[in-house]
Scaffold this motif. Structure first.
Motif, PDB file in Angstrom:
ATOM      1  N   ALA A   1       0.848  -1.189   0.000  1.00  0.00           N
ATOM      2  CA  ALA A   1       0.000   0.000   0.000  1.00  0.00           C
ATOM      3  C   ALA A   1       0.888   1.245   0.000  1.00  0.00           C
ATOM      4  O   ALA A   1       1.906   1.290   0.691  1.00  0.00           O
ATOM      5  CB  ALA A   1      -0.901  -0.002   1.220  1.00  0.00           C
ATOM      6  N   ARG A   2       0.510   2.229  -0.807  1.00  0.00           N
ATOM      7  CA  ARG A   2       1.301   3.446  -0.912  1.00  0.00           C
ATOM      8  C   ARG A   2       0.515   4.629  -0.379  1.00  0.00           C
ATOM      9  O   ARG A   2      -0.710   4.654  -0.440  1.00  0.00           O
ATOM     10  CB  ARG A   2       1.665   3.723  -2.370  1.00  0.00           C
ATOM     11  CG  ARG A   2       2.596   2.674  -2.941  1.00  0.00           C
ATOM     12  CD  ARG A   2       2.946   3.020  -4.350  1.00  0.00           C
ATOM     13  NE  ARG A   2       1.871   2.541  -5.210  1.00  0.00           N
ATOM     14  CZ  ARG A   2       1.784   2.820  -6.488  1.00  0.00           C
ATOM     15  NH1 ARG A   2       2.648   3.608  -7.057  1.00  0.00           N
ATOM     16  NH2 ARG A   2       0.795   2.350  -7.211  1.00  0.00           N
ATOM     17  N   THR A   3       1.236   5.597   0.120  1.00  0.00           N
ATOM     18  CA  THR A   3       0.583   6.812   0.557  1.00  0.00           C
ATOM     19  C   THR A   3       0.339   7.694  -0.656  1.00  0.00           C
ATOM     20  O   THR A   3       0.989   7.564  -1.678  1.00  0.00           O
ATOM     21  CB  THR A   3       1.457   7.575   1.565  1.00  0.00           C
ATOM     22  OG1 THR A   3       2.688   7.912   0.930  1.00  0.00           O
ATOM     23  CG2 THR A   3       1.718   6.733   2.796  1.00  0.00           C
TER      24      THR A   3
END
Length: 78
Positions: free
Chosen positions: A19-21
């Motif tokens: 998951a990426r910001t």
């Protein structure tokens, strides 16, 4: 040679993205879809640029909502 790959157990490594910001895609949510649909039903000759200005989202997102999510297509009868 780099030993980082040799030391990992292949069965424990993951191949999926983490998951990426960042900013979530909120321009294609149900609220915007219903508003685009409402504007099209009010005036079937409305242009995508007018919809994007009215709602405040990009013209590319408006096109995506119209074609992919709502399933509208251009029909010309002469």
């Amino acid at each position: 040679m780099d030993t980082a790959f040799r030391e990992e157990n292949p069965s424990e490594s993951t191949i999926h993205d983490q998951a990426r910001t960042g900013r979530p895609l909120s321009a294609s949510d149900s609220k915007h879809q219903s508003r685009v649909d409402e504007l099209i039903r009010e005036n079937r000759r409305v242009k995508q640029i007018a919809i994007s200005i009215e709602i405040g989202i990009s013209q590319e997102r408006v096109h995506h909502i119209i074609t992919n999510l709502l399933g509208y297509r251009k029909v010309s009868v002469r």
